[in-house]
Design an enzyme around this catalytic site. Sequence first.
Site, PDB file in Angstrom:
ATOM      1  N   GLY A   1       0.802  -1.218   0.000  1.00 21.71           N
ATOM      2  CA  GLY A   1       0.000   0.000   0.000  1.00 21.71           C
ATOM      3  C   GLY A   1       0.836   1.269   0.000  1.00 21.71           C
TER       4      GLY A   1
ATOM      5  N   SER B   1      -5.725   4.389  14.281  1.00 19.69           N
ATOM      6  CA  SER B   1      -6.360   5.339  13.361  1.00 19.69           C
ATOM      7  C   SER B   1      -7.222   6.352  14.101  1.00 19.69           C
ATOM      8  CB  SER B   1      -7.232   4.557  12.362  1.00 19.69           C
ATOM      9  OG  SER B   1      -8.071   5.419  11.627  1.00 19.69           O
TER      10      SER B   1
ATOM     11  N   GLU C   1      -9.998   7.166  13.142  1.00 19.29           N
ATOM     12  CA  GLU C   1     -11.371   6.678  13.052  1.00 19.29           C
ATOM     13  C   GLU C   1     -11.833   6.039  14.354  1.00 19.29           C
ATOM     14  OE1 GLU C   1     -13.770   6.715  10.591  1.00 19.29           O
ATOM     15  OE2 GLU C   1     -12.549   8.081   9.395  1.00 19.29           O
TER      16      GLU C   1
ATOM     17  N   TYR D   1     -14.514  -0.375  10.564  1.00 22.38           N
ATOM     18  CA  TYR D   1     -13.081  -0.111  10.519  1.00 22.38           C
ATOM     19  C   TYR D   1     -12.612   0.497  11.837  1.00 22.38           C
ATOM     20  CZ  TYR D   1      -8.668   2.106   9.218  1.00 22.38           C
ATOM     21  OH  TYR D   1      -7.359   2.527   9.180  1.00 22.38           O
TER      22      TYR D   1
ATOM     23  N   LYS E   1      -9.962  -1.145  14.628  1.00 23.74           N
ATOM     24  CA  LYS E   1      -8.740  -0.468  15.025  1.00 23.74           C
ATOM     25  C   LYS E   1      -8.716  -0.200  16.534  1.00 23.74           C
ATOM     26  CE  LYS E   1      -6.269  -0.069  11.289  1.00 23.74           C
ATOM     27  NZ  LYS E   1      -4.909  -0.660  11.226  1.00 23.74           N
TER      28      LYS E   1
ATOM     29  N   ASN F   1      -5.846  11.202   8.590  1.00 24.27           N
ATOM     30  CA  ASN F   1      -5.824  10.971   7.140  1.00 24.27           C
ATOM     31  C   ASN F   1      -4.519  11.447   6.530  1.00 24.27           C
ATOM     32  OD1 ASN F   1      -8.668  11.251   8.126  1.00 24.27           O
ATOM     33  ND2 ASN F   1      -9.094  10.575   6.041  1.00 24.27           N
ATOM     34  N   HIS F   2      -3.844  10.570   5.838  1.00 23.01           N
ATOM     35  CA  HIS F   2      -2.574  10.913   5.198  1.00 23.01           C
ATOM     36  C   HIS F   2      -2.609  10.392   3.767  1.00 23.01           C
ATOM     37  CE1 HIS F   2      -2.320   7.202   7.495  1.00 23.01           C
ATOM     38  NE2 HIS F   2      -1.372   6.756   6.679  1.00 23.01           N
TER      39      HIS F   2
ATOM     40  N   THR G   1      -9.733  11.382  -1.640  1.00 22.00           N
ATOM     41  CA  THR G   1      -8.739  12.393  -2.012  1.00 22.00           C
ATOM     42  C   THR G   1      -8.159  12.122  -3.396  1.00 22.00           C
ATOM     43  OG1 THR G   1      -7.150  11.076  -0.746  1.00 22.00           O
ATOM     44  CG2 THR G   1      -8.081  13.034   0.322  1.00 22.00           C
TER      45      THR G   1
ATOM     46  N   LYS H   1      -9.550  10.198  -5.644  1.00 23.75           N
ATOM     47  CA  LYS H   1     -10.668  10.293  -6.583  1.00 23.75           C
ATOM     48  C   LYS H   1     -10.836  11.735  -7.050  1.00 23.75           C
ATOM     49  CE  LYS H   1     -15.635   9.309  -7.058  1.00 23.75           C
ATOM     50  NZ  LYS H   1     -16.852   8.792  -6.373  1.00 23.75           N
TER      51      LYS H   1
ATOM     52  N   ARG I   1     -11.677  16.798   7.571  1.00 19.82           N
ATOM     53  CA  ARG I   1     -10.635  15.894   8.016  1.00 19.82           C
ATOM     54  C   ARG I   1      -9.309  16.637   8.176  1.00 19.82           C
ATOM     55  NH1 ARG I   1     -14.512  13.496   8.819  1.00 19.82           N
ATOM     56  NH2 ARG I   1     -15.084  11.334   8.286  1.00 19.82           N
TER      57      ARG I   1
ATOM     58  N   PRO J   1     -23.179   4.925   5.767  1.00 20.79           N
ATOM     59  CA  PRO J   1     -24.284   4.686   6.709  1.00 20.79           C
ATOM     60  C   PRO J   1     -24.191   5.561   7.951  1.00 20.79           C
ATOM     61  CG  PRO J   1     -23.442   2.606   5.867  1.00 20.79           C
ATOM     62  CD  PRO J   1     -22.499   3.678   5.380  1.00 20.79           C
TER      63      PRO J   1
END
Length: 343
Positions: A19, A132, A134, A156, A160, A185-186, A197, A199, A224, A288
Amino acid sequence: MADPKALNLKTALILGVSGQDGYYLAKLLLKNDYKVMGTTRHIDSTSPALKSLDQKNFSVIYADIRDTEGILNLITLKKPDEVYNLTGVSSVAYSFEHNEETLEANAYAVIRLFESLAQMGLAKIKFYQASSSEMFGKTTITPQNETTPLNPVSPYGVSKALAHRAADRFRKNEGLFIASGILYNHESPMRPTTFVTRKITNGAAKIKLGLSSELVLGNLDARRDWGFAGDYVEAMWQMLQAETPDDFVVATGETHSVLDFVSTAFKYAGLPGGESKYLKTDSHLLRPTEIHQLVGDPSKTSKTLNWHRSVNFEDLVKKMVASDIELLCIQNGLTKPEVPAFN
């Protein structure tokens, strides 16, 4: 090949090297004279970026975090000084449709690995756990730091949070050296286009080059804390150089909306004000449960690790737009346009 220990090279194992973060981390570790091994579940699709790294001290191995025995065999055989766990489900949107896979890869498999490391007396291995922002979910506390209560709202985030709590327990009760990076977020040009991002920057580039006529997104108001992945892997590495393992928030301390990101991307693509002409919204793209705003307080990380970001929000978006335009021009045989992204 010479034994890295005999050459006084540190050895690092990156679980999930394929990744965005895996690439930047491997690049950093090689620069710092490490012998680097990375695992992937898709050995046949190793990216050109990974293949461009120094292959003399870098290797990619097939492994799955869910195969605890296989991971342990790899660790006992290769004897890494440092292990970085970057693998698992990384998309919040994907996690809503794949709850069980997310929990297994991001939490249960990690906990089994911690248990095994403790049982086998491998406490000397320095372990980085990717937590994260999140995990904070719909928090009422802004900004968030290492002591902010966790309140995840996505599968998610839940996964985490479970692994994060387990890391703390095994660190305190079993003496494992586990540092948890609570990363916000990175982004980078290495992000897949499934992330909002990329996209956006890919969409802006396509519109500028006449390859698309619109950009369709969901929630434009979500805010964010966005930073550059290359900066954030530096913090990961610094966590494992510290004498004592701990939790560290890695963030910029600034917040921007999705619409801010779109406007900035259009500006650098040479489409100022393009959001009014090209941007569309689709309610089917809404999650959701949506977190309106997350912003981190990196003061502990900055003070303890002397970590500071090098790329600001504007430069991050500019870098991503420039990369997407260049890539699309190569793929489609187009001439690179003169746009602000290249200034």
